[in-house]
Write a protein that holds these residues in place. Structure first.
Motif, mmCIF file in Angstrom:
data_model
loop_
_atom_site.group_PDB
_atom_site.id
_atom_site.type_symbol
_atom_site.label_atom_id
_atom_site.label_comp_id
_atom_site.label_asym_id
_atom_site.label_seq_id
_atom_site.Cartn_x
_atom_site.Cartn_y
_atom_site.Cartn_z
ATOM 1 N N ALA A 120 27.828 -27.084 -50.264
ATOM 2 C CA ALA A 120 29.419 -26.623 -50.337
ATOM 3 C C ALA A 120 30.303 -27.954 -50.928
ATOM 4 N N GLY A 121 31.001 -27.846 -51.787
ATOM 5 C CA GLY A 121 31.636 -29.085 -52.090
ATOM 6 C C GLY A 121 31.251 -29.827 -53.206
ATOM 7 N N LEU A 122 29.970 -29.779 -53.616
ATOM 8 C CA LEU A 122 29.396 -30.539 -54.769
ATOM 9 C C LEU A 122 30.369 -30.513 -56.049
ATOM 10 N N SER A 123 30.641 -31.639 -56.542
ATOM 11 C CA SER A 123 31.506 -31.661 -57.804
ATOM 12 C C SER A 123 30.963 -30.779 -58.943
ATOM 13 N N ALA A 124 32.182 -30.360 -59.893
ATOM 14 C CA ALA A 124 31.790 -29.653 -60.942
ATOM 15 C C ALA A 124 30.845 -30.167 -61.973
ATOM 16 N N SER A 125 30.920 -31.705 -62.153
ATOM 17 C CA SER A 125 30.011 -31.988 -63.018
ATOM 18 C C SER A 125 28.635 -32.346 -62.716
ATOM 19 N N TRP A 126 28.487 -32.474 -61.200
ATOM 20 C CA TRP A 126 26.983 -32.324 -60.710
ATOM 21 C C TRP A 126 26.323 -30.841 -60.909
ATOM 22 N N THR A 127 27.256 -29.885 -60.398
ATOM 23 C CA THR A 127 26.949 -28.527 -60.479
ATOM 24 C C THR A 127 26.592 -28.113 -61.926
ATOM 25 N N ARG A 128 27.344 -28.757 -62.777
ATOM 26 C CA ARG A 128 27.094 -28.382 -64.049
ATOM 27 C C ARG A 128 25.781 -28.873 -64.459
ATOM 28 N N THR A 129 25.393 -30.093 -64.303
ATOM 29 C CA THR A 129 24.230 -30.936 -64.718
ATOM 30 C C THR A 129 23.122 -30.318 -64.180
ATOM 31 N N MET A 130 23.034 -29.825 -62.709
ATOM 32 C CA MET A 130 21.959 -29.261 -62.223
ATOM 33 C C MET A 130 21.709 -28.154 -62.881
#
Length: 224
Positions: free
Chosen positions: A195-205
């Motif tokens: 919870a809280g992971l940034s949108a950019s890292w969520t998108r990359t993963m």
């Protein structure tokens, strides 16, 4: 535990051979206003890749500077806070004991850890070390970024205090999953669950999970 914090802000400057940057920061004292975009008076040169709600503040552990002083003994006087462009500097908080999604109270504000800092090629020019960003990523001494979930007055006299922890993914774990491991869908799912992971890292993963491919980071690390 309460962690005393040094605070730094900076303005955009030109760098020969590179694009403008606000990496050069100076220590500030007293009360400041913290908004969802960061500290009042702090600038970002390229808001598409720096700054924004998920990257409003940069935190770098002060104890890492001993490593850089030992790595570059001829220029050891360059390696002291805030040489890496951090807004916040502490002793006692590192990538090992800070977790994705951690919420810290700072004065009137609440800030949340969103991702490790992703080193970029501007560090190479800043330190005049051709592979500085790559070295930083490889050793995992990158620091981390915050979003501001409750704005307010903050002070250089106010410590950081952990208010909430909901994730079992440390910043060090996130670094290892993203940059030090071969493709591993199970670990990407673990990171995405934080919870809280940034949108950019969520998108990359998520892109990695869909494509089965780890993206090329050479442009970020080398400017190419």
């Amino acid at each position: 535990m309460r962690h005393p914090v040094n605070v730094y802000t900076g303005t955009v400057k030109d760098y020969e051979g590179s694009r403008p940057s606000a990496i050069g920061k100076r220590q500030v004292d007293g009360e400041l206003r913290l908004t969802e975009h960061g500290l009042e008076g702090d600038e970002e040169a390229e808001k598409v890749i720096h700054g924004g709600p998920d990257r409003a503040l940069c935190h770098y552990p002060r104890e890492h500077y001993a490593h850089w002083q030992q790595t570059f003994p001829d220029n050891s006087d360059l390696y002291y806070a805030p040489a890496f462009g951090e807004n916040l500097s502490t002793v006692g908080l590192t990538e090992r004991n800070v977790f994705i999604g951690d919420i810290f109270r700072w004065g009137e504000a609440l800030i949340q850890v969103t991702q490790p800092r992703s080193p970029c090629f501007k560090l190479n020019f800043h330190f005049n070390v051709s592979d500085m960003a790559s070295q930083m990523q490889a050793c995992g001494r990158v620091g981390w970024l915050y979003r501001v979930i409750a704005a307010g007055q903050v002070s250089t006299d106010s410590p950081l205090e952990l208010a909430s922890r909901t994730s079992d993914v440390s910043v060090q774990d996130a670094i290892a999953i993203a940059w030090h491991m071969p493709f591993d869908d199970l670990q990407y799912r673990r990171l995405l669950s934080a919870a809280g992971l940034s949108a950019s890292w969520t998108r990359t993963m998520q892109k990695r999970r869909l494509s089965g491919v780890i993206e090329d980071n050479s442009r970020r690390l080398w400017g190419k």
